[in-house]
Design a protein around this motif. Structure first.
Motif, PDB file in Angstrom:
ATOM      1  N   CYS A  17     -20.814  48.341 130.064  1.00  0.00           N
ATOM      2  CA  CYS A  17     -22.114  48.499 129.405  1.00  0.00           C
ATOM      3  C   CYS A  17     -22.438  49.973 129.199  1.00  0.00           C
ATOM      4  N   ARG A  38     -29.044  48.955 116.528  1.00  0.00           N
ATOM      5  CA  ARG A  38     -28.614  47.569 116.753  1.00  0.00           C
ATOM      6  C   ARG A  38     -28.067  46.943 115.474  1.00  0.00           C
ATOM      7  N   GLU A  51     -22.397  41.862 123.427  1.00  0.00           N
ATOM      8  CA  GLU A  51     -23.824  41.547 123.324  1.00  0.00           C
ATOM      9  C   GLU A  51     -24.619  42.838 123.170  1.00  0.00           C
ATOM     10  N   VAL A  53     -28.607  44.175 123.622  1.00  0.00           N
ATOM     11  CA  VAL A  53     -29.902  43.800 124.194  1.00  0.00           C
ATOM     12  C   VAL A  53     -30.904  44.925 123.956  1.00  0.00           C
ATOM     13  N   THR A  55     -34.557  46.802 124.034  1.00  0.00           N
ATOM     14  CA  THR A  55     -35.803  46.829 124.793  1.00  0.00           C
ATOM     15  C   THR A  55     -36.799  47.674 124.000  1.00  0.00           C
ATOM     16  N   TYR A  62     -23.206  45.771 125.620  1.00  0.00           N
ATOM     17  CA  TYR A  62     -22.224  45.180 126.534  1.00  0.00           C
ATOM     18  C   TYR A  62     -20.903  45.000 125.790  1.00  0.00           C
ATOM     19  N   MET A 136     -39.621  43.503 121.314  1.00  0.00           N
ATOM     20  CA  MET A 136     -38.485  42.943 122.045  1.00  0.00           C
ATOM     21  C   MET A 136     -38.798  41.497 122.408  1.00  0.00           C
ATOM     22  N   GLY A 138     -38.367  38.657 125.682  1.00  0.00           N
ATOM     23  CA  GLY A 138     -38.134  38.665 127.116  1.00  0.00           C
ATOM     24  C   GLY A 138     -39.048  37.700 127.834  1.00  0.00           C
ATOM     25  N   ASP A 210     -37.370  37.606 116.337  1.00  0.00           N
ATOM     26  CA  ASP A 210     -36.406  38.606 116.765  1.00  0.00           C
ATOM     27  C   ASP A 210     -37.099  39.960 116.847  1.00  0.00           C
TER      28      ASP A 210
END
Length: 247
Positions: A17, A38, A51, A53, A55, A62, A136, A138, A210
């Motif tokens: 990562c 991203r 992946e 992720v 924030t 990852y 984000m 979560g 998203d």
């Protein structure tokens, strides 16, 4: 003179990562950079990435260390960040989320209204009168962290959280607003509910919303709620989307 933005930091997080940190604050411009990186990684040829992720202010990347060397990936990311600084701003997508406010769908609407000496209609007008930026996801799968709520609607959480909140419930907690994607406990003030399914593990992607989306809440009647709910169940409902020009 505005403070100059600091350059992104690449932080190793183990053998699989890399975290790209863009700043220290919750800020739209910072998050926009997170989403730009991203998207570029999603659209590029990076077979070793497993992946992404995002924030509020960073992106965790990852990777499969057997397919991608972390040092090589870090070099590619650094090159990509330089190129992104030179690109013009992209348009982003906005979606409309239908919400039935008050009654059984929003049992705390009257409390929110009385707390601010407002009518229920005025709370609905102010809550639905803005576009919200999704920073984000979560908390629970597909839960959107939204920015942009009218500060005049800020209301404390419940003193005693509910054990069960129906999926689709729209709530307020202090200066935040959000949508519960699945049935879960929670302490937010519930002001309405959407008939849309925000999380479905049988779909790809499993989340309706998203990070990077703009969201507008559209008031609907209980009859419209039931009609849309039937369309969602039958798979015929189409989520309204539109382009939103950045900048």
């Amino acid at each position: 003179m505005p403070e100059q933005a600091s350059p992104p930091r690449l932080l190793p997080a183990g053998e699989s990562c890399v975290v790209v940190d863009f700043g220290e604050h919750i800020d739209y411009d910072i998050n926009r950079k997170v989403q730009a990186l991203r998207k570029a990684l999603e659209e590029g040829a990076f077979p070793g990435i497993r992946e992404l992720v995002p924030t509020y202010r960073s992106l965790a990347i990852y990777l499969d260390p057997l397919k991608e060397n972390p040092r090589d990936l870090q070099r590619k990311i650094e090159e990509l960040l330089v190129s992104l600084e030179k690109e013009p701003l992209r348009s982003s997508q906005a979606v409309d989320i239908p919400v039935c406010y008050g009654g059984n769908y929003g049992p705390d609407l009257s409390f929110v209204a009385s707390s601010h000496d407002l009518s229920e209609e005025e709370v609905i007008r102010r809550h639905s009168g803005r576009e919200y930026y999704c920073y984000m996801l979560g908390f629970t799968p597909g839960f959107p962290y939204l920015g942009g709520m009218d500060p005049s609607l800020a209301t404390p959480r419940l003193s005693k959280p509910r054990q069960i909140i129906p999926a689709g419930s729209v709530g307020i907690a202090d200066r935040q607003t959000g949508i519960y994607p699945i049935e879960s406990p929670g302490g937010w003030q519930l002001i309405g509910r959407t008939p849309l399914t925000l999380f479905d593990p049988g779909k790809n992607p499993p989340t309706l919303l998203d990070a990077g989306l703009w969201i507008r809440f559209v008031p609907i009647s209980s009859e419209e709620y039931e009609n849309i709910a039937r369309q969602v169940t039958s798979g015929t409902y189409v989520l309204p989307r539109r382009e939103r020009k950045e900048g």
